[in-house]
Scaffold this active site. Structure first.
Site, PDB file in Angstrom:
ATOM      1  N   CYS A 299      -2.334  -0.584   7.541  1.00  0.00           N
ATOM      2  CA  CYS A 299      -1.514   0.469   7.406  1.00  0.00           C
ATOM      3  C   CYS A 299      -1.525   1.658   8.609  1.00  0.00           C
ATOM      4  CB  CYS A 299      -1.929   1.362   6.130  1.00  0.00           C
ATOM      5  SG  CYS A 299      -1.515   0.768   4.627  1.00  0.00           S
TER       6      CYS A 299
ATOM      7  N   GLU B  76       0.919   3.886   1.991  1.00  0.00           N
ATOM      8  CA  GLU B  76       1.444   4.270   3.070  1.00  0.00           C
ATOM      9  C   GLU B  76       2.702   3.467   3.377  1.00  0.00           C
ATOM     10  OE1 GLU B  76      -1.705   3.511   1.973  1.00  0.00           O
ATOM     11  OE2 GLU B  76      -2.977   4.239   3.705  1.00  0.00           O
TER      12      GLU B  76
ATOM     13  N   CYS C 207      -6.022   1.928   5.880  1.00  0.00           N
ATOM     14  CA  CYS C 207      -6.652   0.556   6.219  1.00  0.00           C
ATOM     15  C   CYS C 207      -6.280   0.360   7.572  1.00  0.00           C
ATOM     16  CB  CYS C 207      -6.328  -0.428   5.400  1.00  0.00           C
ATOM     17  SG  CYS C 207      -4.697  -1.036   5.359  1.00  0.00           S
TER      18      CYS C 207
ATOM     19  N   HIS D 104       0.751  -1.301   0.106  1.00  0.00           N
ATOM     20  CA  HIS D 104      -0.010  -0.149   0.026  1.00  0.00           C
ATOM     21  C   HIS D 104       0.925   1.233   0.133  1.00  0.00           C
ATOM     22  CE1 HIS D 104      -3.728  -1.954   2.080  1.00  0.00           C
ATOM     23  NE2 HIS D 104      -3.164  -2.567   0.730  1.00  0.00           N
TER      24      HIS D 104
END
Length: 142
Positions: free
Chosen positions: A79, A48, A76, A46
Site C-alpha cells: 500500500c 488504502e 503495509c 486493502h
C-alpha cells in the site's frame, strides 16, 4: 480519521480485518473504503488501495497530488508503494504496525531510493481507538 474508523468498523462487521481509509481533497471526502480481501478474494483489496482506486476513478487521473489519505493502520509495504505511485500529498494514519507496516516500520518504502514520491506523513491520530478495534477483532478470532 473518524470517517476512516467508521469504514474500519464496517470492515470488521463483514469479517474483514478492521482497517478503513478515506481520501480527501480540499477538506472533502472523495473516496472511502474498508478492507475487502476476503469478500473480493483479492489480496490487494486493502482499504488504502480500494480508496485510491475510487479517488483516481472519480478524478479521472492516476495521480492524486492534491489529496490526502487517512487510514486507521500504518500501510503495509504494498500500500505504501501504491501511495507513492499515486503521488498523494499527505498520509495520516492512526495505529503503527510494527509487524507488517511499510512506512515507519519494516522496509520504510518512502525512504527507499526507488520510491517515486514521499508524502508528508503524520501518525498517531486516534491511535487508541484504532488499536482497540484491531485488538478486539483479533481477540474474537482466538
Amino acid at each position: 480519521m473518524d470517517a476512516a474508523l467508521a469504514e474500519a468498523r464496517s470492515a470488521a462487521a463483514r469479517g474483514e480485518v478492521p482497517v478503513g481509509a478515506v481520501i480527501t481533497r480540499n477538506g472533502q471526502i472523495i473516496a472511502r473504503a474498508g478492507n475487502r480481501t476476503r469478500e473480493l478474494h483479492d489480496p490487494t483489496a486493502h482499504a488504502e488501495t480500494l480508496a485510491i482506486r475510487e479517488a483516481c476513478a472519480a478524478l479521472k487521473s492516476e495521480r492524486l497530488p492534491d489529496c490526502d489519505l487517512w487510514v486507521t493502520l500504518e500501510p503495509c509495504p504494498a500500500c505504501a508503494a501504491t501511495i507513492s505511485a499515486a503521488r498523494l500529498k499527505r498520509l495520516y494514519y492512526a495505529a503503527p504496525d510494527p509487524k507488517s507496516g511499510g512506512v515507519c516500520h519494516g522496509p520504510r518504502i518512502f525512504t527507499h531510493p526507488q520510491a517515486h514520491h514521499a508524502p508528508e506523513v503524520y501518525s498517531g491520530l486516534l491511535e487508541d481507538q484504532s488499536a482497540a478495534l484491531l485488538r478486539a477483532f483479533f481477540a474474537s478470532k482466538r
